[in-house]
Design an enzyme around this catalytic site. Sequence first.
Site, PDB file in Angstrom:
ATOM      1  CG  ASP B  34      -0.162  -0.035   2.535  1.00  0.00           C
ATOM      2  OD1 ASP B  34      -0.581   0.649   3.489  1.00  0.00           O
ATOM      3  OD2 ASP B  34       0.865  -0.747   2.611  1.00  0.00           O
ATOM      4  NE  ARG B  56       1.792   5.302  -8.686  1.00  0.00           N
ATOM      5  CZ  ARG B  56       1.908   6.489  -9.278  1.00  0.00           C
ATOM      6  NH1 ARG B  56       3.086   7.060  -9.415  1.00  0.00           N
ATOM      7  NH2 ARG B  56       0.827   7.104  -9.751  1.00  0.00           N
ATOM      8  CE  LYS B 147      -0.750   0.926   6.986  1.00  0.00           C
ATOM      9  NZ  LYS B 147       0.284   1.166   5.967  1.00  0.00           N
ATOM     10  CD  GLU B 188       1.422   0.329  10.525  1.00  0.00           C
ATOM     11  OE1 GLU B 188       0.582   0.197   9.599  1.00  0.00           O
ATOM     12  OE2 GLU B 188       2.641   0.504  10.325  1.00  0.00           O
ATOM     13  CD  GLU B 190       6.599   2.156  12.040  1.00  0.00           C
ATOM     14  OE1 GLU B 190       5.823   2.384  11.090  1.00  0.00           O
ATOM     15  OE2 GLU B 190       7.819   1.895  11.896  1.00  0.00           O
ATOM     16  CE  LYS B 230       2.141  -3.030   8.942  1.00  0.00           C
ATOM     17  NZ  LYS B 230       1.960  -3.078   7.481  1.00  0.00           N
ATOM     18  CB  SER B 301       1.458  -6.690   8.190  1.00  0.00           C
ATOM     19  OG  SER B 301       0.954  -5.760   7.234  1.00  0.00           O
ATOM     20  CE1 TYR B 364      14.076 -10.990  28.663  1.00  0.00           C
ATOM     21  CE2 TYR B 364      13.957  -9.022  27.345  1.00  0.00           C
ATOM     22  CZ  TYR B 364      14.549 -10.224  27.616  1.00  0.00           C
ATOM     23  OH  TYR B 364      15.594 -10.671  26.861  1.00  0.00           O
TER      24      TYR B 364
END
Lengths: 364, 364
Positions: B34, B56, B147, B188, B190, B230, B301, B364
Amino acid sequence: MAHKFPALTADQKKELSEIAQRIVANGKGILAADESVGTMGNRLQRINVENTEENRRQFREILFTVDNSVSQSIGGVILFHETLYQKDSQGKLFRNILKEKGIVVGIKLDQGTAPLAGTNKETTIQGLDGLSQRCAQYKKDGVDFGKWRAVLRIDNQCPSALAIQENANALARYASICQQNGLVPIVEPEVIPDGDHDMEHCQYVTEKVLAAVYKALNDHHVYLEGTLLKPNMVTAGHACTKKYTPEQVAMATVTALHRTVPAAVPGICFLSGGMSEEDATLNLNAINLCPLPKPWKLSFSYGRALQASALAAWGGKAANKKATQEAFMKRAVANCQAAKGKYTSMGSSGAASTQSLFTANYTY
Amino acid sequence: MPHSYPALSAEQKKELSDIALRIVAPGKGILAADESVGSMAKRLSQIGVENTEENRRLYRQVLFSADDRVKKCIGGVIFFHETLYQKDDNGVPFVRTIQDKGIVVGIKVDKGVVPLAGTDGETTTQGLDGLSERCAQYKKDGADFAKWRCVLKISERTPSALAILENANVLARYASICQQNGIVPIVEPEILPDGDHDLKRCQYVTEKVLAAVYKALSDHHVYLEGTLLKPNMVTPGHACPIKYSPEEVAMATVTALRRTVPPAVPGVTFLSGGQSEEEASLNLNAINRCPLPRPWALTFSYGRALQASALNAWRGQRDNAGAATEEFIKRAEVNGLAAQGKYEGSGDDGGAAAQSLYVANHAY
């Protein structure tokens, strides 16, 4: 965001994690024997026994001196402050008797409810003042876990955003302080069954409450692997006319937990609320047979549901000790089996009804 | 709290849940194809190809003409808007080619980042205006998932509380709108690898961000079983001098997820960020071999980590198309294995290194 300041060392985390896992290992659960003086008064009154310190001591002695095999079913016992310092008739401390059986000793830490002004009779919980010092002392005195009960209710405009937020925050403060002192905090956000709401509404509320609790625990840097959760099962209100099967209760309960409780939490020990001994066991069994993924142990932390028959058998008479212990052991063993999904009783519906509700999952 | 007003019917929930499970079926992950026009400009300039709509189209054709070997390792493809309406050389719409392989079609719906005033260069993501109508149209045009990418960064004072809160909220609004239109939202959040912070710092920040995301999703009544996550893997910053093994990355990543992502989420599809193709596969493999219990699918992904070699092999030449497609299929199969912990990559330490870090779990 500032740099991270670790709340616990690796050794502290290891200790907490090991305690938590020990309590819920192999289908074991918790005996909630932490009734306050006032609450014991209610219990004893029903069997016509006077609410004296000696009577409370005697009843607890009968429970704690049961055969050692109880430690296969009971991983932890929650005590009330008074009981932590009581002894059996030979002068041996209760907490040592329990420890020698391999049972982890816990303590009720909250100091009861306080009203939230401007709400529809909602409450928060007191007990944070001096909590760290109290925890340190209890740890020295042989305690390894704590319990703190927050209460939410379903009613018009309840639970309000404030009640949810405030109780979640208090639970997170308590949990943080416990861990600083080597105690595993049992986090108990009880949504009480009072009311005529249906099971679906209880599920909705339970999900909102638990989401807030885990956000608060995260905000307060609580180490989830070193905690246990003590929630209500998802049930209809007491005055709801609609009846639900254990399988329906199980599906609604596990779905709610599934959506809110991170896998890092080692164990979920349900409270029994107002359930009968048998219902508490049947529901726990159905929960453990529920086909949804269950990454945490699903066990019990029962008060009345472990002690009702025992209390009735005792009636305040020392001569009834054996009958009392048998009644208690029977429930302990039954609930341990239920925590493994292996409880069979007469009238249990078995695999068929569990199966038929799986596709109805999506309505939850 | 007022009575719940169900956001979705039982049928809507079932549809969303089925789509999500199809995408992350065992051994399958997502091809993120994408890239916006601007992002494609960067990719194409690196191989000396002009950024035209035809180029493209030709490039995506290289990927989408992969044979049936991709059926077992690709569960979904994320499209950019332009690509959703493009066709191959034979006039067959790309959407149909992908669907005919049994792969679910997805669409990027966010409209890029915008600055948050008063912060240290932090952003939120736009795209909510008219999103419902756009989703409805995309659903008609063959898309079953979407997404939306939010971006956070680690530095002395970031991510700030505002950035975390605002991005979590916008992700939740997006997710809610998608589900109303039968589209599974991939969420997502990130956290960029830019910086010199160590693994622990990334883990800490990732836990805070994910806790906020799931609280926001709960607040917005999003149906978790019909979503995918994600996230970034937990890694050190690019400029961090300390090197970590895939097992350490895996342990930190899975620990962070276990503490924040409810088991109801069916799958976690990692982004590859700046990782090389091999690194992304080795890390995913180690994640799937991590000894901690993992109640969600853990798969990929990937954009660059699936396409880098293919892009290089193609270099804009039709004659290279076949070889380029082979490169893509190769990475797809490797990642399909990694998603099951079955990838025997070069220099893989295997069991020993994974085992030795289990005890260090508590650090952790």
